[in-house]
Design a protein around this motif. Structure first.
Motif, PDB file in Angstrom:
ATOM      1  N   SER A 148       3.044   7.245  -8.132  1.00 39.98           N
ATOM      2  CA  SER A 148       2.578   7.244  -9.516  1.00 39.98           C
ATOM      3  C   SER A 148       3.610   6.661 -10.491  1.00 39.98           C
ATOM      4  CB  SER A 148       2.188   8.660  -9.948  1.00 39.98           C
ATOM      5  OG  SER A 148       3.292   9.522  -9.844  1.00 39.98           O
ATOM      6  N   SER A 149       4.732   6.182  -9.983  1.00 39.03           N
ATOM      7  CA  SER A 149       5.767   5.594 -10.846  1.00 39.03           C
ATOM      8  C   SER A 149       5.339   4.209 -11.334  1.00 39.03           C
ATOM      9  CB  SER A 149       7.088   5.479 -10.080  1.00 39.03           C
ATOM     10  OG  SER A 149       6.974   4.476  -9.080  1.00 39.03           O
ATOM     11  N   PRO A 150       5.908   3.764 -12.460  1.00 36.78           N
ATOM     12  CA  PRO A 150       5.590   2.407 -12.939  1.00 36.78           C
ATOM     13  C   PRO A 150       5.900   1.339 -11.889  1.00 36.78           C
ATOM     14  CG  PRO A 150       6.768   3.633 -14.628  1.00 36.78           C
ATOM     15  CD  PRO A 150       6.788   4.486 -13.388  1.00 36.78           C
ATOM     16  N   MET A 151       6.983   1.518 -11.132  1.00 36.68           N
ATOM     17  CA  MET A 151       7.356   0.557 -10.088  1.00 36.68           C
ATOM     18  C   MET A 151       6.240   0.450  -9.052  1.00 36.68           C
ATOM     19  SD  MET A 151       9.520  -1.522  -8.577  1.00 36.68           S
ATOM     20  CE  MET A 151      11.152  -1.265  -9.214  1.00 36.68           C
ATOM     21  N   ALA A 152       5.814   1.581  -8.513  1.00 35.03           N
ATOM     22  CA  ALA A 152       4.777   1.565  -7.472  1.00 35.03           C
ATOM     23  C   ALA A 152       3.449   1.047  -8.019  1.00 35.03           C
ATOM     24  CB  ALA A 152       4.604   2.959  -6.884  1.00 35.03           C
ATOM     25  N   VAL A 186       0.851  -1.185   0.000  1.00 37.50           N
ATOM     26  CA  VAL A 186       0.000   0.000   0.000  1.00 37.50           C
ATOM     27  C   VAL A 186       0.888   1.237   0.000  1.00 37.50           C
ATOM     28  CG1 VAL A 186      -1.907  -1.128   1.233  1.00 37.50           C
ATOM     29  CG2 VAL A 186      -0.136   0.069   2.531  1.00 37.50           C
ATOM     30  N   PHE A 187       0.267   2.411  -0.178  1.00 38.57           N
ATOM     31  CA  PHE A 187       1.014   3.652  -0.084  1.00 38.57           C
ATOM     32  C   PHE A 187       1.733   3.709   1.265  1.00 38.57           C
ATOM     33  CE2 PHE A 187       1.570   7.957   1.360  1.00 38.57           C
ATOM     34  CZ  PHE A 187       2.194   8.544   0.272  1.00 38.57           C
ATOM     35  N   GLY A 188       3.013   4.053   1.245  1.00 40.46           N
ATOM     36  CA  GLY A 188       3.797   4.174   2.473  1.00 40.46           C
ATOM     37  C   GLY A 188       4.536   2.911   2.862  1.00 40.46           C
ATOM     38  N   ALA A 189       4.205   1.793   2.228  1.00 43.59           N
ATOM     39  CA  ALA A 189       4.858   0.519   2.573  1.00 43.59           C
ATOM     40  C   ALA A 189       6.303   0.506   2.072  1.00 43.59           C
ATOM     41  CB  ALA A 189       4.092  -0.648   1.958  1.00 43.59           C
ATOM     42  N   ASP A 217      19.490  -9.864  -7.555  1.00 41.95           N
ATOM     43  CA  ASP A 217      19.767  -8.725  -6.675  1.00 41.95           C
ATOM     44  C   ASP A 217      18.511  -8.381  -5.897  1.00 41.95           C
ATOM     45  OD1 ASP A 217      22.371  -8.447  -7.619  1.00 41.95           O
ATOM     46  OD2 ASP A 217      21.791  -6.990  -9.168  1.00 41.95           O
ATOM     47  N   GLU A 218      18.714  -7.975  -4.622  1.00 33.62           N
ATOM     48  CA  GLU A 218      17.594  -7.505  -3.810  1.00 33.62           C
ATOM     49  C   GLU A 218      17.657  -5.992  -3.730  1.00 33.62           C
ATOM     50  OE1 GLU A 218      16.887  -8.985   0.123  1.00 33.62           O
ATOM     51  OE2 GLU A 218      16.246 -10.942  -0.623  1.00 33.62           O
ATOM     52  N   VAL A 219      16.491  -5.374  -3.734  1.00 34.38           N
ATOM     53  CA  VAL A 219      16.404  -3.930  -3.604  1.00 34.38           C
ATOM     54  C   VAL A 219      15.177  -3.621  -2.752  1.00 34.38           C
ATOM     55  CG1 VAL A 219      15.095  -3.629  -5.737  1.00 34.38           C
ATOM     56  CG2 VAL A 219      16.488  -1.737  -4.866  1.00 34.38           C
ATOM     57  N   THR A 220      15.263  -2.542  -1.966  1.00 34.41           N
ATOM     58  CA  THR A 220      14.148  -2.153  -1.101  1.00 34.41           C
ATOM     59  C   THR A 220      13.715  -0.741  -1.456  1.00 34.41           C
ATOM     60  OG1 THR A 220      14.981  -3.561   0.680  1.00 34.41           O
ATOM     61  CG2 THR A 220      13.431  -1.842   1.303  1.00 34.41           C
ATOM     62  N   TYR A 221      12.410  -0.563  -1.637  1.00 32.76           N
ATOM     63  CA  TYR A 221      11.849   0.743  -1.957  1.00 32.76           C
ATOM     64  C   TYR A 221      10.730   1.079  -0.989  1.00 32.76           C
ATOM     65  CZ  TYR A 221      14.087   0.393  -6.566  1.00 32.76           C
ATOM     66  OH  TYR A 221      14.989   0.270  -7.587  1.00 32.76           O
ATOM     67  N   LYS A 222      10.591   2.356  -0.705  1.00 33.69           N
ATOM     68  CA  LYS A 222       9.439   2.850   0.056  1.00 33.69           C
ATOM     69  C   LYS A 222       8.569   3.618  -0.935  1.00 33.69           C
ATOM     70  CE  LYS A 222       8.004   5.402   4.102  1.00 33.69           C
ATOM     71  NZ  LYS A 222       8.129   4.980   5.471  1.00 33.69           N
ATOM     72  N   ILE A 223       7.265   3.364  -0.911  1.00 36.21           N
ATOM     73  CA  ILE A 223       6.335   4.032  -1.817  1.00 36.21           C
ATOM     74  C   ILE A 223       5.847   5.305  -1.133  1.00 36.21           C
ATOM     75  CG2 ILE A 223       4.161   3.842  -3.071  1.00 36.21           C
ATOM     76  CD1 ILE A 223       4.695   0.799  -3.188  1.00 36.21           C
ATOM     77  N   VAL A 224       6.152   6.451  -1.762  1.00 35.80           N
ATOM     78  CA  VAL A 224       5.877   7.751  -1.155  1.00 35.80           C
ATOM     79  C   VAL A 224       5.109   8.649  -2.133  1.00 35.80           C
ATOM     80  CG1 VAL A 224       7.933   7.616   0.327  1.00 35.80           C
ATOM     81  CG2 VAL A 224       8.100   8.699  -1.930  1.00 35.80           C
TER      82      VAL A 224
END
Length: 158
Positions: A123-127, A87-90, A101-108
């Motif tokens: 609003s990015s393609p990733m999110a 969800v948003f903020g996760a 490869d591992e990568v960590t993102y926060k959705i903001v």
């Protein structure tokens, strides 16, 4: 008017900047203008013109921050029920299925996005590919260099 989502962390950072601009920068610039005025002829007074320009930039930033905050809906992800969905903020840890490869993102929110700090815009393609998915799901993200397949390793509400 539509409100734009913003994390509590992002809103707090903007409030802190706004406070600093109003309490520290404004008085400092006002003082610099007053000092420069004392030097006489304002037409050829470089310190005066520099201080006035800086004042304009600070006032513009104050208005911009106030506008952002007034049009934002602050969401504190730590207060949401953690159902494992993105969800948003996760904060989402992904495994690139091609490279391992591992990568960590926060959705903001859009105003907070900063790829250097692994914060991606909602609003990015990733999110957009991640929202609504959960741990163990595989997602395909459209990237400029082609599609990338990821597995969602972990979803955190931190």
């Amino acid at each position: 008017m539509n409100k734009h989502p913003m994390t509590k962390e992002g809103a707090d950072a903007l409030k802190e900047e706004l406070n600093r601009l109003k309490k520290d920068e404004r008085p400092r610039i006002t003082e610099a203008i007053a000092e420069a005025r004392e030097h006489g002829d304002l037409k050829e007074n470089a310190e005066y013109h520099a201080a006035r320009e800086q004042q304009g930039l600070v006032e513009a930033r104050i208005k911009q921050i106030e506008g952002i905050l007034s049009h934002s809906q602050v969401i504190d992800v730590t207060k949401l029920p953690d159902n494992g969905k993105v969800v948003f903020g996760a904060t989402v840890t992904l495994l690139n299925l091609d490279t391992e490869d591992e990568v960590t993102y926060k959705i903001v929110g859009n105003e907070e996005a900063d790829i250097k700090h692994n914060k991606v815009s909602v609003s990015s393609p990733m999110a957009r590919a991640l929202i609504g998915k959960e741990e163990g799901d595989e997602v395909q993200v459209q990237a400029p260099g082609g599609n990338i397949d990821y597995e969602i390793v972990e979803v955190q509400y931190i």
